[in-house]
Design an enzyme around this catalytic site. Structure first.
Site, PDB file in Angstrom:
ATOM      1  CG  ASP A 183      10.473  -7.851   4.372  1.00 10.10           C
ATOM      2  OD1 ASP A 183      10.304  -6.632   4.242  1.00 10.10           O
ATOM      3  OD2 ASP A 183      10.295  -8.477   5.448  1.00 10.10           O
ATOM      4  CD  GLU A 226      11.239  -3.769   7.281  1.00  9.26           C
ATOM      5  OE1 GLU A 226      10.220  -4.296   7.725  1.00  9.26           O
ATOM      6  OE2 GLU A 226      11.485  -2.548   7.386  1.00  9.26           O
TER       7      GLU A 226
END
Length: 306
Positions: A183, A226
């Site tokens: 992430d 993301e």
């Protein structure tokens, strides 16, 4: 002729004319076989005349469409028409009976058949090309459906499909399997401060860094805005942690140019390993996800195993 040129699909008039020809010829054959041969011969002139009109109309249509094989078509049917005309005139008494006049129709049909064999080969080649084009288009569509538009790595759907296969292979052969959940830290701030275009640049840059580090057989996909995920077949805990740490360091040390700004990005990574209790790849992913949130909640820019 219907199948070679496919003109019955593009012209209703030609389709009607061809169907009438079929009906007239079938009627003539029926009369010759079951009613009266001489009557069928008398009607042959009308049938022949109508077929000539149909073929002439088709020749004009193909010529206007600039079909590449219209000349061969015209020569083939000219031979047919001449041969049939000679034999018909002989049967009607306008030409004397001998071998050439009797067999002129057969010779014309033979020439027509030889030329039409070339036309059929053309049609087969066109069909082969259409099949290849459709296959290529299908592959292109499949590829488009499997890859993320921005980063050009697997999208979530494709990643899940390949992950299931990797899980099945690992459990069947009792091989290790590891997973990384990655992430981008504080990614929302990048979008807010530099704009979404800069955010896209960061995503692409991170995807390239990971792609350059992992192996060809590893499965890499974008599973969220993301969030990225990597499946590492035949990789132990030690292997996975080594790769994860390498990714973390490479991303953290890399300066990303977005417009006139340099962006420093970090990542948090959760790592998990296949266990005997796992029923599916989702069990490994759940632990990797928990490890990821642990890394994010304890300072970010770190690797955590669970």
């Amino acid at each position: 002729m219907r199948e070679v040129f496919q003109i019955h699909k593009s012209s209703k008039k030609i389709n009607i004319l061809l169907n009438i020809n079929y009906l007239l010829v079938s009627t003539g054959i029926f009369i010759a076989v079951f009613i009266d041969l001489s009557l069928a011969i008398d009607l042959l002139g009308g049938i022949f005349g109508f077929s000539f009109i149909t073929l002439f109309y088709i020749a004009i249509y193909l010529y206007k469409k600039k079909h590449p094989l219209v000349k061969i078509f015209m020569i083939a049917y000219l031979a047919y028409m001449l041969g049939m005309s000679v034999t018909l005139l002989m049967l009607m008494g306008y030409l004397p009976y001998h071998f050439m006049t009797m067999h002129a129709s057969g010779i014309g049909i033979l020439i027509e058949a030889l030329l039409f064999s070339y036309l059929l080969n053309f049609r087969i080649k066109r069909l082969e090309k259409e099949v290849v084009d459709l296959a290529d288009k299908g592959e292109s569509l499949k590829e488009l459906a499997s890859y993320d538009d921005l980063t050009h790595i697997f999208n979530r759907r494709a990643f899940v499909e390949y992950s299931k296969n990797a899980f099945s292979m690992a459990t069947r052969h009792q091989e290790p399997l590891s997973m990384l959940m990655i992430d981008l830290d504080y990614f929302k701030k990048v979008n807010d401060q530099f704009g979404h275009h800069a955010g896209d640049t960061v995503l692409v840059s991170a995807a390239k860094i990971v792609s350059n580090i992992i192996r060809e057989e590893d499965i890499f996909g974008r599973v969220g805005g993301e969030e990225f995920c990597v499946i590492l077949p035949k990789s132990t805990k030690k292997d996975a942690l080594f790769v994860a740490e390498k990714i973390r360091r490479k991303v953290a040390s890399h300066q990303i140019m977005a417009g006139n700004s340099y962006i420093k990005q970090t990542v948090s990574i959760g790592v998990s390993l296949l266990t005997k209790e796992d029923q599916g790849y989702i069990d490994i992913q759940r632990r990797a996800d928990q490890a990821l949130y642990g890394a994010k909640n304890t300072g970010r820019n770190k690797v955590l195993f669970m």
